[in-house]
Design an enzyme around this catalytic site. Structure first.
Site, PDB file in Angstrom:
ATOM      1  N   TYR A 134       0.850  -1.187   0.000  1.00 36.72           N
ATOM      2  CA  TYR A 134       0.000   0.000   0.000  1.00 36.72           C
ATOM      3  C   TYR A 134       0.890   1.242   0.000  1.00 36.72           C
ATOM      4  CZ  TYR A 134      -3.794   3.149   1.570  1.00 36.72           C
ATOM      5  OH  TYR A 134      -4.716   4.160   1.681  1.00 36.72           O
ATOM      6  N   LYS A 163      -1.244  -1.159  -4.225  1.00 36.69           N
ATOM      7  CA  LYS A 163      -2.328  -0.178  -4.136  1.00 36.69           C
ATOM      8  C   LYS A 163      -1.670   1.191  -4.231  1.00 36.69           C
ATOM      9  CE  LYS A 163      -5.902   1.732  -1.083  1.00 36.69           C
ATOM     10  NZ  LYS A 163      -6.511   1.679   0.274  1.00 36.69           N
TER      11      LYS A 163
END
Length: 301
Positions: A134, A163
């Site tokens: 992330y 992400k």
């Protein structure tokens, strides 16, 4: 683990005593899966993970795994102040039946690359689960550069996805330019989804999907199919809501939208507080306008 499609960053529902409402969360998860979501991400920032105890986190994961019952993967977001706790949570998520991990940088401490890499590597190595890195420098201050992502992917075979929440869609093209094609790239900010897919993303960790899963899945499908005109027509309607995902009070705002559409409540755990005054008035105006002009062909009871 199939890293593709619309995966909600699930909100955590609280009852009147601010305890986790597991019954509603099961219903909420089933509704989003019925609407076409391809997986569920629990314990992320939108899930108010920083306010949850370790035991609460595991109970939520077990509930989501039982609710999905094999229909779609459950992904556990791994975030902590310490590497030791992050590793423990990763192992517990695997034991609970999760199929993937979304790995965040350490909270609070902004280390250099050597320190940050060691933290991330420890989590990747803790389980054989497929992992998503992330990257959200806006929220967390740590920026995983494309070259650093490539370095991690070369050393950890279970790093399968990213992400990308830097808000710069050029990052998607940059990751793809140096990657061997193994990494699946997800858009992590709601108001960049169409542009992100155009740049090569094939997934969306979404926020407003908690309140409007049918519209979210439809927007993703139109964009991924290259139906640009239809995608932008829906996007134009959706954008005022999607922009709620990109401001400091995104949790309060998204939970408020859920409340307005009858799929949850606006309760948040302190230090966050529910919207009041002009903020509440402005949010309600945006939601009411959206509901009045909601695309009828996409409305699903």
């Amino acid at each position: 683990m199939n890293w593709y499609g619309v995966m909600p960053a699930m909100t955590t529902c609280f009852d009147a005593e601010l305890k986790v409402d597991h019954a509603f969360m099961a219903k909420h998860a089933a509704w989003m899966l019925d609407s076409g979501c391809t997986g569920l991400v629990s314990l992320g920032s939108l899930g108010e993970a920083a306010t949850l105890t370790f035991d609460e986190k595991i109970a939520i994961l077990k509930n989501m795994v039982a609710t999905s019952n094999g229909r779609a993967p459950i992904v556990a977001a791994i975030s902590s102040l310490s590497t030791a706790e992050a590793v423990a949570l990763a192992k517990a998520a695997a034991d609970a039946g999760c199929e993937g991990l979304m790995v965040l940088p350490p909270y609070v401490y902004l280390g250099d690359w050597r320190e940050t890499k060691a933290h991330i590597a420890a989590i990747f190595s803790a389980t054989p689960l497929s992992c998503m890195l992330y990257n959200n420098p806006v929220a967390y201050g740590t920026d995983f550069l494309p070259e650093q992502i490539h370095e991690l992917a070369a050393e950890h075979s279970n790093l399968a996805a990213v992400k990308e929440s830097s808000t710069d869609v050029r990052r998607i093209a940059a990751i793809r330019a140096i990657d061997d094609g193994r990494l699946h790239i997800f858009v992590g900010v709601d108001d960049a989804i169409v542009e992100g897919i155009a740049a090569g993303a094939t997934g969306w960790i979404a926020g407003l999907v908690n309140a409007m899963p049918v519209e979210s899945v439809a927007l993703f499908d139109l964009a991924i199919q290259g139906r640009t005109k239809e995608a932008f027509e829906l996007y134009r309607w959706f954008l005022p809501l999607l922009r709620m995902d990109t401001v400091p009070k995104f949790i309060q705002l998204i939970k408020f939208v859920q409340q307005e559409v009858g799929e949850g409540n606006a309760r948040v755990r302190p230090p966050r507080l529910e919207l009041i005054g002009e903020e509440l008035k402005a949010a309600r105006a945006v939601v009411q306008h959206a509901l009045k002009s909601r695309p009828g062909i996409l409305t699903k009871a």
